[in-house]
Structure formats: structure tokens, C-alpha cells
Design an enzyme around this catalytic site. Sequence first.
Site, PDB file in Angstrom:
ATOM      1  N   GLU A 108       5.541   0.164  58.361  1.00  0.00           N
ATOM      2  CA  GLU A 108       4.855   0.525  59.595  1.00  0.00           C
ATOM      3  C   GLU A 108       3.453   1.049  59.321  1.00  0.00           C
ATOM      4  OE1 GLU A 108       7.967   3.217  60.770  1.00  0.00           O
ATOM      5  OE2 GLU A 108       6.930   4.894  59.863  1.00  0.00           O
ATOM      6  N   CYS A 121      -3.340   4.616  59.595  1.00  0.00           N
ATOM      7  CA  CYS A 121      -2.438   5.182  58.591  1.00  0.00           C
ATOM      8  C   CYS A 121      -1.567   4.036  58.072  1.00  0.00           C
ATOM      9  CB  CYS A 121      -1.601   6.261  59.287  1.00  0.00           C
ATOM     10  SG  CYS A 121      -0.382   7.024  58.223  1.00  0.00           S
ATOM     11  N   CYS A 128      10.450   5.054  50.044  1.00  0.00           N
ATOM     12  CA  CYS A 128       9.769   5.946  49.105  1.00  0.00           C
ATOM     13  C   CYS A 128      10.803   6.548  48.174  1.00  0.00           C
ATOM     14  CB  CYS A 128       9.043   7.058  49.876  1.00  0.00           C
ATOM     15  SG  CYS A 128       8.025   8.132  48.814  1.00  0.00           S
ATOM     16  N   CYS A 132      11.380  13.707  49.371  1.00  0.00           N
ATOM     17  CA  CYS A 132      11.059  14.988  50.011  1.00  0.00           C
ATOM     18  C   CYS A 132      12.002  15.169  51.216  1.00  0.00           C
ATOM     19  CB  CYS A 132       9.599  15.015  50.455  1.00  0.00           C
ATOM     20  SG  CYS A 132       8.455  14.708  49.088  1.00  0.00           S
ATOM     21  N   CYS A 135      10.956  14.593  55.046  1.00  0.00           N
ATOM     22  CA  CYS A 135      10.248  13.368  55.402  1.00  0.00           C
ATOM     23  C   CYS A 135      11.238  12.252  55.694  1.00  0.00           C
ATOM     24  CB  CYS A 135       9.327  12.971  54.248  1.00  0.00           C
ATOM     25  SG  CYS A 135       8.609  11.330  54.413  1.00  0.00           S
ATOM     26  N   GLY A 188       5.714   5.612  51.734  1.00  0.00           N
ATOM     27  CA  GLY A 188       5.545   5.394  50.300  1.00  0.00           C
ATOM     28  C   GLY A 188       4.642   6.387  49.605  1.00  0.00           C
ATOM     29  N   GLU A 189       4.730   6.381  48.284  1.00  0.00           N
ATOM     30  CA  GLU A 189       3.868   7.210  47.443  1.00  0.00           C
ATOM     31  C   GLU A 189       2.841   6.263  46.801  1.00  0.00           C
ATOM     32  OE1 GLU A 189       2.926  10.202  46.664  1.00  0.00           O
ATOM     33  OE2 GLU A 189       1.719   9.364  45.060  1.00  0.00           O
ATOM     34  N   SER A 222      -3.277   9.774  49.728  1.00  0.00           N
ATOM     35  CA  SER A 222      -2.476  11.001  49.793  1.00  0.00           C
ATOM     36  C   SER A 222      -1.308  10.896  48.819  1.00  0.00           C
ATOM     37  CB  SER A 222      -1.960  11.187  51.224  1.00  0.00           C
ATOM     38  OG  SER A 222      -1.154  12.337  51.314  1.00  0.00           O
ATOM     39  N   SER A 245      -0.270  16.596  48.691  1.00  0.00           N
ATOM     40  CA  SER A 245       0.754  17.204  49.544  1.00  0.00           C
ATOM     41  C   SER A 245       1.392  18.360  48.793  1.00  0.00           C
ATOM     42  CB  SER A 245       1.796  16.145  49.923  1.00  0.00           C
ATOM     43  OG  SER A 245       1.168  15.116  50.655  1.00  0.00           O
ATOM     44  N   LEU A 246       0.858  19.539  48.993  1.00  0.00           N
ATOM     45  CA  LEU A 246       1.311  20.703  48.217  1.00  0.00           C
ATOM     46  C   LEU A 246       2.499  21.385  48.910  1.00  0.00           C
ATOM     47  CD1 LEU A 246       0.315  21.859  45.531  1.00  0.00           C
ATOM     48  CD2 LEU A 246      -0.804  23.669  46.822  1.00  0.00           C
ATOM     49  N   ASN A 324       6.897  17.751  61.843  1.00  0.00           N
ATOM     50  CA  ASN A 324       7.433  16.847  62.854  1.00  0.00           C
ATOM     51  C   ASN A 324       8.905  16.649  62.492  1.00  0.00           C
ATOM     52  OD1 ASN A 324       7.803  14.902  64.779  1.00  0.00           O
ATOM     53  ND2 ASN A 324       6.041  13.671  64.173  1.00  0.00           N
ATOM     54  N   CYS A 367       5.991  10.105  59.527  1.00  0.00           N
ATOM     55  CA  CYS A 367       6.244   9.225  58.409  1.00  0.00           C
ATOM     56  C   CYS A 367       7.634   8.582  58.415  1.00  0.00           C
ATOM     57  CB  CYS A 367       6.062  10.071  57.153  1.00  0.00           C
ATOM     58  SG  CYS A 367       6.094   9.160  55.654  1.00  0.00           S
TER      59      CYS A 367
HETATM   60  N1  SAH Z   1       3.674  10.091  49.661  1.00  0.00           N
HETATM   61  C1  SAH Z   1       2.386  10.539  50.082  1.00  0.00           C
HETATM   62  C2  SAH Z   1       1.876   9.921  51.367  1.00  0.00           C
HETATM   63  C3  SAH Z   1       2.821   9.764  52.541  1.00  0.00           C
HETATM   64  S1  SAH Z   1       3.228  11.095  53.606  1.00  0.00           S
HETATM   65  C4  SAH Z   1       2.336  12.030  50.187  1.00  0.00           C
HETATM   66  O1  SAH Z   1       3.393  12.643  50.125  1.00  0.00           O
HETATM   67  O2  SAH Z   1       1.261  12.593  50.282  1.00  0.00           O
HETATM   68  C5  SAH Z   1       1.758  11.735  54.328  1.00  0.00           C
HETATM   69  C6  SAH Z   1       1.885  13.225  54.623  1.00  0.00           C
HETATM   70  O3  SAH Z   1       2.822  13.473  55.673  1.00  0.00           O
HETATM   71  C7  SAH Z   1       2.372  14.018  53.419  1.00  0.00           C
HETATM   72  O4  SAH Z   1       1.622  15.188  53.301  1.00  0.00           O
HETATM   73  C8  SAH Z   1       3.799  14.324  53.808  1.00  0.00           C
HETATM   74  O5  SAH Z   1       4.314  15.423  53.110  1.00  0.00           O
HETATM   75  C9  SAH Z   1       3.668  14.538  55.287  1.00  0.00           C
HETATM   76  N2  SAH Z   1       4.941  14.482  56.004  1.00  0.00           N
HETATM   77  C10 SAH Z   1       6.029  13.720  55.749  1.00  0.00           C
HETATM   78  N3  SAH Z   1       7.002  13.955  56.633  1.00  0.00           N
HETATM   79  C11 SAH Z   1       6.533  14.882  57.490  1.00  0.00           C
HETATM   80  C12 SAH Z   1       7.079  15.543  58.637  1.00  0.00           C
HETATM   81  N4  SAH Z   1       8.316  15.285  59.050  1.00  0.00           N
HETATM   82  N5  SAH Z   1       6.299  16.434  59.286  1.00  0.00           N
HETATM   83  C13 SAH Z   1       5.050  16.695  58.855  1.00  0.00           C
HETATM   84  N6  SAH Z   1       4.467  16.108  57.790  1.00  0.00           N
HETATM   85  C14 SAH Z   1       5.205  15.222  57.106  1.00  0.00           C
END
Ligand code: SAH
Length: 374
Positions: A108, A121, A128, A132, A135, A188-189, A222, A245-246, A324, A367
Site C-alpha cells: 500500500e 508514503c 516487515c 515492532c 505496528c 517494510g524496513e 525511515s 524510529s527511536l 494509531n 502502517c
Molecule cells: N520500518 C521503518 C519505516 C516504516 S514505519 C521504520 O520503522 O521507521 C514509519 C513510522 O511509523 C515508524 O516510525 C513506525 O514506528 C511508525 N508506526 C508504525 N506503526 C504505528 C502506529 N500504530 N502508530 C503510530 N506510528 C506507527
Amino acid sequence: MSSPLPLVFDAPKRGLPPRHLADLTLAERTEAVAALGEKPFRAKQLSRHYFARLNVDPAQMTDIPAAARERLATELMPQLLTEVRSVECDDGATRKTLWRAHDGTLLESVLMRYPDRATLCISSQAGCGMACPFCATGQGGLQRNLSTAEIVDQVRSAAAVMRDGVLPGPDGKPAPGRLSNVVFMGMGEPLANYKRVVAAVRRITDPTPSGLGISQRSVTVSTVGLAPAIRKLADEGLQVRLAVSLHTPDDELRDTLVPVNNRWSIDEVLQAAKYYIDRTSRRVSIEYALIRDVNDQPWRADLLAKRLREHLGYLVHVNVIPLNPTPGSKWDASPKDVEREFVRRVNEGGVTCTVRDTRGQEIAAACGQLAAEN
Ligand code: SAH
């Protein structure tokens, strides 16, 4: 530290689509066209159709003789992505598209139009492998890497949507515009599909007709923080923005929120980010999904500012993303007063911090949510 996570930089070739023009540099396209027995300059003609006119319909490529056109289109422009459906929200200014790849894989992308810009985006992998827990994409695991052309074609398609004036402009009426920004924040990463992502960045940013001609500075990669890959990206000579993404400033919690932290700790990730800053002179973004009672405490805001200042100095910005919630998750976004206090403290600690606007909430634009629903 060793980790049980399978971390492969250029993982399985399984399921990758047939070769496409957008997988290749202009020089490689010229070779490919010649290998098909066609005149080499046809590579530039094809490139103009795809990258400049954003056109994939052979019938419109009338500057190429019909027989050659058919053959070149079949060999070098196979249809990679088929639209399954698009959903809109924010009065049409946000549009999320679900695509099906040649092997049935779903992915998507989300197009967001603002008064002064339009941001797409995009996905770099189907699924992925980073797992996490907050996500949606992370819950289903990795299906496969996307090819360079599958990544680029998401952008070409959105650039055409903008040009064709499908989305409402500043006055609310549909109006043509230009796709100005691209963020690798879909499924994805990106740095786990390193080679194809970097090739896609070049294709997205090379001037037409080599590429789509979007400014490098308007492209954001990202990452969860694959430290060696961040350093490698720093050495590519690109001016793309890096987002890390810390999500928390302490390793204990980050080990659970971003499991790859077991492999590369916060110190290692921030050292790699510093290297990126040194090599590119670009400000790094820190992504922080704020989760109620999980990572939203005042002490974490203070520690975040302190560690970022120590490691990165002033070339850093924190983006707070209200969580979210994904279906079935026990987690929720923080209350607004907690969010405000968190942002205030990070700023007070000397690091600029803002709350990311949350487009597309009601169309499950978090995501991976649309693909998960299908
Ligand atoms: N894998 C990469 C890029 C994809 S996600 C990364 O982790 O950076 C893009 C951003 O959306 C990341 O910062 C991720 O942690 C965040 N994200 C994923 N799921 C989310 C959610 N449910 N609510 C808010 N941010 C979210």
C-alpha cells in the site's frame, strides 16, 4: 550482542517480479534495448514515456513503431502493480491505495496533499520482519522485498494522480499539482532491502528521463535503526533525509518496542545517526510514537532530549506521532495534556520537537492496516 532475529540485508529473491525499465539505470536500459535487437535510442524514448510523461500505456507511445513498441513494452514495462482499491479521507486530500503485485502480494501507499506540497508514503517491502508490537505491518512478518521498480512505480503512479488533478487543491476543488515529497514510511524496513531501496531513491530523484526528478532533499528514508546500513547510506553521496524510529530513550523499553534494539542499541543507532549528519550535513528526524503509559513519562522526555543533545547536537528534530492503535492492540495514544507536556519538555531540553499531523486515521492509514484488513 547476538540476536535471534534474522537480519538479512538483501534477503530472498523469491517472488520478485519480471525485469522492468525502472529497475535499470539509463545505461542499463540502453543495453537491454540493444539486446532485444532494437535501436539503442529507444531506451531514452521509453524512459521519457515512463519517467517524464508518467505513461505506461504502449498505445500512447506513438513515436515508437508499433511492432517495436509492443515488444519493448512487454519486455521492459510489464505491469507490476494492479490497483485493488483506493480509499479517501480528509475531504479527499488523503488517498490510500492498496496494490496487488504480480504474485498476489499486497502492498500500500498513501498520498497526502497539503496546501503547499504533496507527500507520498511508500512501501519498500511486502510485510516487515522487524516485529515492532505496535505496528500493524509488524504483526504479519515479512512476505518479500519489493523490487526497485515496484517501489518506483508507486511514485510514478502518484505523480500521475497529482498531475491529473484527481485530489482537491488548496481551494477544495480538484486541481492539478505536483508530487513533491516521498517518505519510506509505508510497509517494510527500507534498510533491510538496502540495494533496491537505494536504487529506487536514485530512480526517484535522478533528473528526467533518467528518473522522476524529485529533489533528494524531499525524500525521507525511515528506519528502525539498522546501524551499519545507516552508515552505508551516509556514504552513498545522497542528500535524502534520514528518520530514525527511536520511540524511547532507554534500551530496556526499546528492546521490546523495537526488537532489533537487541542487536543495535540506542548508543549504536545514535552514533550511526551522528555519522549520517557528519557525512550529509542534514538534520536527522527522530520518530517517537507516543503510547499511553508506555513511553510518555516526563522523565523519558527529559532523557530523550539529553541523549539526543549528547549524541547529535543541534541537527536533530523529534517528530511525535500519536499512536494509531492497531486492531486488537492493548495500546492507545497518550492523552493530549500528556502529549503537550512531553513535547514541551523535549523542547525545553534543547531539542526541537513537534507533533506529526495524523492524516488518514479513519482510512486505517496507520502502517499496514489496509493490507491487514484484506
Ligand atoms: N520500518 C521503518 C519505516 C516504516 S514505519 C521504520 O520503522 O521507521 C514509519 C513510522 O511509523 C515508524 O516510525 C513506525 O514506528 C511508525 N508506526 C508504525 N506503526 C504505528 C502506529 N500504530 N502508530 C503510530 N506510528 C506507527
